[in-house]
Design a protein around this motif. Structure first.
Motif, PDB file in Angstrom:
ATOM      1  N   GLU A 217     -52.805  49.455 -36.655  1.00  0.00           N
ATOM      2  CA  GLU A 217     -53.280  48.168 -37.058  1.00  0.00           C
ATOM      3  C   GLU A 217     -53.911  47.474 -35.746  1.00  0.00           C
ATOM      4  O   GLU A 217     -53.168  47.585 -34.652  1.00  0.00           O
ATOM      5  CB  GLU A 217     -52.283  47.250 -37.992  1.00  0.00           C
ATOM      6  N   SER A 218     -54.665  46.721 -36.034  1.00  0.00           N
ATOM      7  CA  SER A 218     -55.544  46.007 -34.964  1.00  0.00           C
ATOM      8  C   SER A 218     -55.665  44.617 -35.367  1.00  0.00           C
ATOM      9  O   SER A 218     -56.086  44.364 -36.602  1.00  0.00           O
ATOM     10  CB  SER A 218     -56.557  46.574 -34.004  1.00  0.00           C
ATOM     11  N   VAL A 219     -55.760  43.618 -34.523  1.00  0.00           N
ATOM     12  CA  VAL A 219     -56.186  41.972 -35.084  1.00  0.00           C
ATOM     13  C   VAL A 219     -57.459  41.756 -34.472  1.00  0.00           C
ATOM     14  O   VAL A 219     -57.875  42.234 -33.270  1.00  0.00           O
ATOM     15  CB  VAL A 219     -55.091  41.072 -34.344  1.00  0.00           C
ATOM     16  N   ARG A 220     -58.271  41.595 -35.227  1.00  0.00           N
ATOM     17  CA  ARG A 220     -59.856  40.812 -34.937  1.00  0.00           C
ATOM     18  C   ARG A 220     -59.736  39.394 -35.339  1.00  0.00           C
ATOM     19  O   ARG A 220     -58.851  38.977 -35.935  1.00  0.00           O
ATOM     20  CB  ARG A 220     -60.436  41.663 -35.996  1.00  0.00           C
ATOM     21  N   HIS A 221     -60.835  38.770 -34.703  1.00  0.00           N
ATOM     22  CA  HIS A 221     -61.061  37.477 -34.623  1.00  0.00           C
ATOM     23  C   HIS A 221     -62.272  36.971 -35.316  1.00  0.00           C
ATOM     24  O   HIS A 221     -63.408  37.755 -34.772  1.00  0.00           O
ATOM     25  CB  HIS A 221     -60.649  36.803 -33.435  1.00  0.00           C
ATOM     26  N   THR A 222     -62.537  36.092 -35.857  1.00  0.00           N
ATOM     27  CA  THR A 222     -63.907  35.735 -36.531  1.00  0.00           C
ATOM     28  C   THR A 222     -63.911  34.193 -36.300  1.00  0.00           C
ATOM     29  O   THR A 222     -62.961  33.428 -36.571  1.00  0.00           O
ATOM     30  CB  THR A 222     -64.000  35.720 -38.126  1.00  0.00           C
ATOM     31  N   THR A 223     -65.180  33.851 -35.582  1.00  0.00           N
ATOM     32  CA  THR A 223     -65.157  32.794 -35.094  1.00  0.00           C
ATOM     33  C   THR A 223     -66.202  31.879 -36.380  1.00  0.00           C
ATOM     34  O   THR A 223     -67.065  32.288 -36.487  1.00  0.00           O
ATOM     35  CB  THR A 223     -65.848  32.427 -33.896  1.00  0.00           C
ATOM     36  N   TYR A 224     -65.775  30.602 -36.514  1.00  0.00           N
ATOM     37  CA  TYR A 224     -66.540  29.738 -37.254  1.00  0.00           C
ATOM     38  C   TYR A 224     -66.738  28.418 -36.615  1.00  0.00           C
ATOM     39  O   TYR A 224     -66.126  28.234 -35.612  1.00  0.00           O
ATOM     40  CB  TYR A 224     -65.698  29.414 -38.672  1.00  0.00           C
ATOM     41  N   VAL A 225     -67.852  27.827 -37.308  1.00  0.00           N
ATOM     42  CA  VAL A 225     -68.400  26.658 -36.374  1.00  0.00           C
ATOM     43  C   VAL A 225     -68.011  25.234 -37.247  1.00  0.00           C
ATOM     44  O   VAL A 225     -68.424  25.414 -38.209  1.00  0.00           O
ATOM     45  CB  VAL A 225     -70.083  26.760 -36.253  1.00  0.00           C
ATOM     46  N   GLN A 226     -67.680  24.239 -36.544  1.00  0.00           N
ATOM     47  CA  GLN A 226     -67.291  23.067 -37.262  1.00  0.00           C
ATOM     48  C   GLN A 226     -68.575  22.399 -37.216  1.00  0.00           C
ATOM     49  O   GLN A 226     -69.483  22.745 -36.563  1.00  0.00           O
ATOM     50  CB  GLN A 226     -66.524  22.344 -36.416  1.00  0.00           C
ATOM     51  N   PRO A 227     -68.799  21.474 -38.180  1.00  0.00           N
ATOM     52  CA  PRO A 227     -70.046  20.694 -38.449  1.00  0.00           C
ATOM     53  C   PRO A 227     -70.349  20.136 -37.028  1.00  0.00           C
ATOM     54  O   PRO A 227     -71.598  20.078 -36.639  1.00  0.00           O
ATOM     55  CB  PRO A 227     -69.723  19.563 -39.337  1.00  0.00           C
ATOM     56  N   SER A 228     -69.701  19.353 -36.242  1.00  0.00           N
ATOM     57  CA  SER A 228     -69.751  19.018 -34.796  1.00  0.00           C
ATOM     58  C   SER A 228     -70.447  20.060 -33.789  1.00  0.00           C
ATOM     59  O   SER A 228     -71.351  19.756 -33.070  1.00  0.00           O
ATOM     60  CB  SER A 228     -68.587  18.199 -34.275  1.00  0.00           C
TER      61      SER A 228
END
Length: 249
Positions: A217-228
């Protein structure tokens, strides 16, 4: 009079460079110590003179100053030399010519206005009023859009980087690359394409675990953008905003 030394335009006022004056007066002492002594006569930095650093031939900044004509005249008198008298007369003549030119300009404007008919003056006033009303109408037209955009960037929710790329009119991969190049996103390692801590308030990072065929198993990251963050990215990269899209689920 022939130009004895260049006259500078310092925010609309006549001035001269300290080193030009020092050279013309044929002062034997080095410029820096001589100018310090002159300032000791009561001249005020920011009022009578301002520092002006320029690179010397050796590449290092060389001290210089922008000196008002009033200060230059007094310095010239202090020297008590023929060169000092000549410089003072030169500055007086420069001021006289500048005043004559200014007076002539004012008189020309008065002459033009005096020759205008009453209807011409009224027409100019009407044109100015129409321009003012047009600007006011344009401002009112933009107010709802400005309010809507302000509400949008202050709203809750998050957006995928791909959705933000569409809003800004560029490709997703290019947006990632530009944010890495701008130092907003991390460029390498397990946290690649996630924001640095100082920019985190404009984003949200979600971690998830994936299981490989080997069972590891490995950990991945997803970036989301706030409205600001959309407005932050637009300004950071110098992009134009596009109509907002609905937030990600």
């Amino acid at each position: 009079m022939n130009e004895l030394m260049p006259i500078q335009n310092n925010d609309g006022k006549q001035a001269v460079l300290g080193r030009d004056l020092h050279q013309f007066l044929e002062v034997s002492r080095d410029y820096t110590n001589w100018f310090k002594q002159m300032v000791g006569y009561g001249f005020i930095e920011g009022q009578d003179f301002t520092p002006d650093l320029a690179k010397s031939t050796g590449g290092r900044p060389r001290a210089n100053h922008i000196v008002s004509l009033d200060m230059a005249k007094e310095i010239s008198m202090i020297q008590r030399t023929d060169k000092g008298k000549q410089a003072r007369q030169y500055f007086i003549e420069c001021e006289r010519k500048a005043n004559e030119a200014r007076d002539t300009s004012v008189e020309n404007v008065k002459s033009v206005v005096a020759q205008m008919t009453r209807s011409e003056i009224l027409q100019i006033a009407m044109n100015a009023e129409q321009e003012r009303l047009a600007l006011e109408a344009k401002a009112k037209e933009l107010e709802p859009k400005a309010e809507a955009y302000s509400s949008f960037i202050e709203a809750d929710g998050k957006y995928s980087v791909g959705a933000v790329a569409k809003m800004l009119g560029i490709g997703q991969n290019k947006l990632f690359r530009e944010l890495r190049n701008a130092g907003v996103f991390i460029a390498k390692g397990g946290m690649k394409n996630t924001p640095y801590q100082q920019y985190m308030r404009h984003f949200e990072v979600k971690a998830y675990t994936i299981t490989h065929n080997s069972g590891a198993e490995s950990v991945r990251h997803t970036t989301y953008v706030q409205p600001s963050g959309i407005d932050f990215i637009r300004k950071k990269l110098g992009l134009l905003a596009i109509d907002p899209l609905p937030p990600a689920a």
